[in-house]
Design a protein around this motif. Structure first.
Motif, PDB file in Angstrom:
ATOM      1  N   ILE A   1       0.481  -1.196  -0.308  1.00 47.66           N
ATOM      2  CA  ILE A   1       0.391  -0.098   0.160  1.00 47.66           C
ATOM      3  C   ILE A   1       0.937   1.138  -0.034  1.00 47.66           C
ATOM      4  N   VAL A   2       0.425   2.519  -0.983  1.00 48.08           N
ATOM      5  CA  VAL A   2       1.415   3.285  -0.776  1.00 48.08           C
ATOM      6  C   VAL A   2       0.235   4.244  -0.778  1.00 48.08           C
ATOM      7  N   HIS A   3       0.719   5.404   0.159  1.00 52.19           N
ATOM      8  CA  HIS A   3       0.172   7.001   0.735  1.00 52.19           C
ATOM      9  C   HIS A   3       1.131   8.094  -0.347  1.00 52.19           C
ATOM     10  N   LEU A   4       0.250   8.534  -0.910  1.00 49.51           N
ATOM     11  CA  LEU A   4       1.242   9.517  -2.012  1.00 49.51           C
ATOM     12  C   LEU A   4      -0.013  11.730  -1.986  1.00 49.51           C
ATOM     13  N   ILE A   5       0.732  12.570  -1.249  1.00 53.23           N
ATOM     14  CA  ILE A   5       0.053  13.691  -1.422  1.00 53.23           C
ATOM     15  C   ILE A   5       0.374  14.064  -2.839  1.00 53.23           C
ATOM     16  N   VAL A   6      -0.103  14.697  -3.026  1.00 55.86           N
ATOM     17  CA  VAL A   6      -0.724  14.947  -4.618  1.00 55.86           C
ATOM     18  C   VAL A   6      -1.483  16.301  -5.359  1.00 55.86           C
ATOM     19  N   GLY A   7      -1.995  17.348  -3.878  1.00 59.52           N
ATOM     20  CA  GLY A   7      -1.821  18.095  -4.522  1.00 59.52           C
ATOM     21  C   GLY A   7      -2.840  19.136  -3.175  1.00 59.52           C
ATOM     22  N   LYS A   8      -3.007  20.548  -3.595  1.00 55.20           N
ATOM     23  CA  LYS A   8      -4.354  21.507  -2.857  1.00 55.20           C
ATOM     24  C   LYS A   8      -5.554  21.380  -3.045  1.00 55.20           C
ATOM     25  N   VAL A   9      -6.832  21.436  -2.341  1.00 51.94           N
ATOM     26  CA  VAL A   9      -7.703  21.400  -2.561  1.00 51.94           C
ATOM     27  C   VAL A   9      -7.872  22.280  -3.804  1.00 51.94           C
TER      28      VAL A   9
END
Length: 229
Positions: free
Chosen positions: A181-189
Motif C-alpha cells: 500500500i502506498v500513500h502520497l500527497i498529490v496537491g491541494k484542494v
C-alpha cells in the motif's frame, strides 16, 4: 453486528470484560463528513477527472485541504515474504504538492543541530563521504524517516542537483511495512483540476498502472473516492 447494535450482547460483553476494563465505543462521524459522504457512491469507481472534481466538492475543511492518493498494489511487487522487501521510488509532480519542502545538505553544522535536538528540514541530502558521520544520529533520524538513503536518492555525489529536484516537486514513495500500500500527497484542494489530474497521472505512470489493484483519492478530512486506473 445486528446483535451488538440491538444491545442483545451487552450483558454478555459486560460479563466477559473483566474488572477495570473500559469499553470504547466507535466515534461517530461528524455531520459535515456524513453530508459529504452522501455525495459519493461507494459502489462506483469514478473516472479520474470526475473523481478529482468530486474530491474538491467533498472537502469540508475551512483551510485549504490536502489531496491524498492511496494505492493498493499487487502483493507480488514486494517479492517473497521471507525477503521482507518494499517497493519504493520517486516521482516528479508537474505542479508540486503545494507544500514548501525544506531540503538541506548534510554538513557538520547540520549534524551539530541534530545532535542538539534541532531539526529544521523535511529532507536531508548527503554526499556519500558524510554518511559515516551521520551514523551517529541514525537513531534520531531513522524513526522520523529522515535518514539519507541511496534507495530514495538522498545519498548522491551531486548534492546541489538533488536538492533542486526535491525542492521542485519530486517526492519519494514506498509501501507500508509488509503491505503493498502506498500513500502520497498529490496537491491541494485549491489546485485547478488539470493540475491535480497531471500530478495523479504522473504518479500512476511511474508506479505502473498494471501494478495497481485499487486507487482511492480523498481530501484531508473528506470521504475516500474510488477511481479508475
Amino acid at each position: 453486528l445486528e446483535e451488538v447494535e440491538g444491545g442483545k450482547k451487552q450483558a454478555d460483553d459486560k460479563a466477559k470484560a473483566g474488572k477495570g476494563t473500559k469499553r470504547i465505543s466507535p466515534k461517530p462521524r461528524s455531520k459535515k463528513y456524513q453530508e459529504a459522504a452522501k455525495l459519493v457512491d461507494k459502489t462506483k469507481t469514478y473516472p479520474l477527472p470526475e473523481a478529482i472534481s468530486l474530491v474538491k466538492k467533498t472537502s469540508y475543511t475551512k483551510f485549504d485541504g490536502t489531496v491524498e492518493l492511496h494505492l493498493n498494489l499487487n502483493p507480488t511487487v514486494l517479492g517473497e515474504k521471507k525477503e521482507k522487501k518494499d517497493f519504493r521510488g520517486s516521482v516528479s509532480l508537474p505542479h508540486g504538492t503545494g507544500k514548501q519542502v525544506r531540503v538541506v545538505a548534510a554538513d557538520d553544522a547540520i549534524l551539530k543541530e541534530i545532535e542538539g535536538g534541532k531539526i529544521n528540514f523535511d529532507i536531508l541530502v548527503s554526499h556519500p563521504s558524510m554518511m559515516p558521520k551521520l551514523a551517529k544520529v541514525a537513531r534520531i533520524l531513522g524513526p522520523k524517516g529522515l535518514m539519507p538513503n541511496p534507495k530514495t536518492g538522498t545519498v548522491t555525489e551531486d548534492v546541489e542537483k538533488r536538492i533542486k529536484e526535491l525542492s521542485h516537486g519530486q517526492v519519494n514513495f514506498k509501501t507500508e511495512p509488509e503491505n503493498a500500500i502506498v500513500h502520497l500527497i498529490v496537491g491541494k484542494v485549491s489546485f485547478e483540476d488539470e493540475k491535480l489530474l497531471a500530478n495523479v497521472n504522473a504518479i500512476l505512470d511511474v508506479i505502473g498502472r498494471n501494478k495497481i489493484l485499487k486507487a482511492t483519492i480523498a481530501a484531508t478530512m473528506g470521504p475516500g473516492i474510488r477511481m479508475q486506473i
